[in-house]
Design an enzyme around this catalytic site. Structure first.
Site, short mmCIF file in Angstrom:
data_model
loop_
_atom_site.label_atom_id
_atom_site.label_comp_id
_atom_site.label_asym_id
_atom_site.label_seq_id
_atom_site.Cartn_x
_atom_site.Cartn_y
_atom_site.Cartn_z
N ASP A 17 70.12 40.89 72.34
CA ASP A 17 69.21 40.46 71.28
C ASP A 17 69.51 39.04 70.81
OD1 ASP A 17 68.60 43.13 71.53
OD2 ASP A 17 68.36 43.46 69.38
N ARG A 96 80.45 42.70 56.74
CA ARG A 96 79.31 41.78 56.65
C ARG A 96 79.53 40.61 55.69
NH1 ARG A 96 77.98 42.85 61.49
NH2 ARG A 96 76.62 44.62 61.84
N1 ARG Z 1 74.92 52.81 58.96
C1 ARG Z 1 76.10 52.02 58.85
C2 ARG Z 1 75.93 51.00 57.77
O1 ARG Z 1 74.85 50.72 57.36
C3 ARG Z 1 76.49 51.38 60.16
C4 ARG Z 1 75.59 50.28 60.62
C5 ARG Z 1 75.95 49.80 61.97
N2 ARG Z 1 75.32 48.55 62.23
C6 ARG Z 1 74.88 48.20 63.40
N3 ARG Z 1 74.33 47.02 63.47
N4 ARG Z 1 74.96 48.96 64.45
O2 ARG Z 1 76.89 50.44 57.30
#
Ligand code: ARG
Length: 406
Positions: A17, A96
């Site tokens: 991506d 993040r």
């Molecule tokens: N559902 C989890 C969260 O929102 C994990 C997200 C995983 N992110 C990803 N880009 N695969 O923190």
């Protein structure tokens, strides 16, 4: 929003991506600086940098954020016992903010005004990145291709992306064939999509990239002692072999390896995303789970009853703020000041046993312990006059009697 002639800093993972986004932005006439954040995912960063250059990046930053991630993000979340919906230790959500922070720093250094990320329009990560950018670089323009009708009209599905990659010699990673969406860092590995999209379906343990499932974990328990200073681990001793580990990152890595060996920290859950939909995820948080359990246990003897009570309420809120992308917000700062204050007394040792998916505290001690053995004891009086309890309960229950007369 189709841009040209801009300088853009793109958060680049090396995956299909972001490689396509990188190339596409260049095709639209922009200069793109690629930024790769190393938060402990199992990747070959030289390879990723080469790939970014091959896709046309004018410059590539590979930033090792591991120490800072553990010290200023993971350990803070542990001090707060931050958890989302009772189960998720927030492995992705905690990473993040630091990724976004460095992104902004690079944009400022590069004199770039546009920040671009590849998170989709359905997930939480877009909010986490964008809210952090808004706070840290309010004058920046945020470009999110998955929310741009122009980009979306060109890439309607996987096939368009693969065709585009073929046309531009962008290698299609093997991981594309893997049916799961995986996010990995030092704190956790998350698995979403594929068979997991049906919550009634079980997953196969072959899904796990690393570590052991409790089914295959050693039959012998392992004993460790974790020392905490102000709510952060300062030392770990393996009580079986005497091995001692110090230093924030080394401690964390050591606990992660032990956790992986014993199948600790696996959670299969359905959570509520910020956008409202429910989503099923499987999380593996080995070291984080050991620390979380140990830390919470030490608080049981080092925190005052009412501080513990109010902290518990705040923990739920802090977990929600981290999940919802509000790490850099006034309310988070405000709550974390109180957490910092509470951690001053969280000093001491916790002994833990690690065994087949469990990390349980089996002893705790602290120089700031509030536990008074004499008062609690069944065997001695300890300066506690039991007849005092009579008056206490009598007054405590006044309203119950009053209510019953009605
Ligand atoms: N559902 C989890 C969260 O929102 C994990 C997200 C995983 N992110 C990803 N880009 N695969 O923190």
């Amino acid at each position: 929003m189709l841009m040209n002639d801009n300088k853009i800093v793109l958060a680049y993972s090396g995956g299909l991506d972001t490689s396509i986004i990188l190339r596409w932005l260049i095709d639209c006439g922009n200069e793109v600086v690629a930024y790769v954040a190393d938060v402990g995912q199992d990747d070959d960063f030289d390879e990723i940098a080469t790939k970014a250059e091959a896709c046309g990046a004018s410059k590539v930053y590979v930033e090792d954020l591991k120490d800072e991630f553990v010290n200023n993000y993971v350990y803070k979340a542990i001090q707060a016992n931050a958890i989302y919906e009772g189960q998720y230790l927030l492995g992705t959500a905690v990473a993040r903010p630091i990724i976004a922070l460095r992104h902004v720093e690079i944009a400022k250094r590069e004199g770039a005004k546009i920040l671009c990320h590849g998170a989709t329009g359905k997930g939480n990560d877009q909010a986490r990145f964008e809210l952090a950018y808004m706070k840290l670089m309010p004058d920046a323009t945020i470009y999110s291709p998955w929310k741009d009708p122009v980009f979306l009209s060109e890439f309607k599905g996987r096939t368009d992306m693969i065709d585009y990659a073929d046309k531009h010699n962008i290698p299609i990673p093997v991981s594309l064939k893997k049916p799961f969406s995986i996010d990995e860092n030092m704190l956790h590995t998350s698995y979403e999509a594929g068979v997991l999209e049906d919550p009634s379906k079980r997953y196969d343990i072959s899904m796990f990239k690393k570590g052991t499932h409790p089914f295959n974990a050693p039959n012998t328990p392992e004993y460790i002692k974790i020392t905490f200073e102000n709510g952060k681990p300062s030392k770990v001793v393996n009580l079986d072999n005497g091995h001692a580990v110090k230093g924030p990152t080394d401690i964390f890595n050591y606990l992660c390896n032990l956790g992986l060996k014993h199948g600790i920290g696996i959670v299969d859950m359905v959570e509520n995303r910020l956008m409202g939909m429910k989503s099923r995820g499987v999380y593996v948080t080995p070291g984080g789970t050991i620390l979380y359990n140990a830390h919470r246990d030490l608080e049981s003897i080092t925190l005052d009853k009412e501080v513990q009570y109010y902290k518990k309420i705040m923990e739920v809120e802090i977990g929600k703020l981290i999940y919802n992308g509000l790490w850099f917000s006034p309310e988070f700062e405000f709550l974390m000041k109180a957490i910092d204050h509470s951690q001053k007394s969280v000093n001491g040792d916790v002994e833990m046993v690690l065994y087949k998916g469990n990390a349980s505290a089996i002893s705790r001690s602290s120089s700031s312990s509030l536990y008074d053995g004499a008062v609690a004891s069944m065997d001695e009086e300890g300066g506690y006059d039991q007849t005092d309890a009579k008056g206490f309960i009598k007054i405590f229950g006044i309203r119950l009697k009053a209510g019953s007369k009605k």
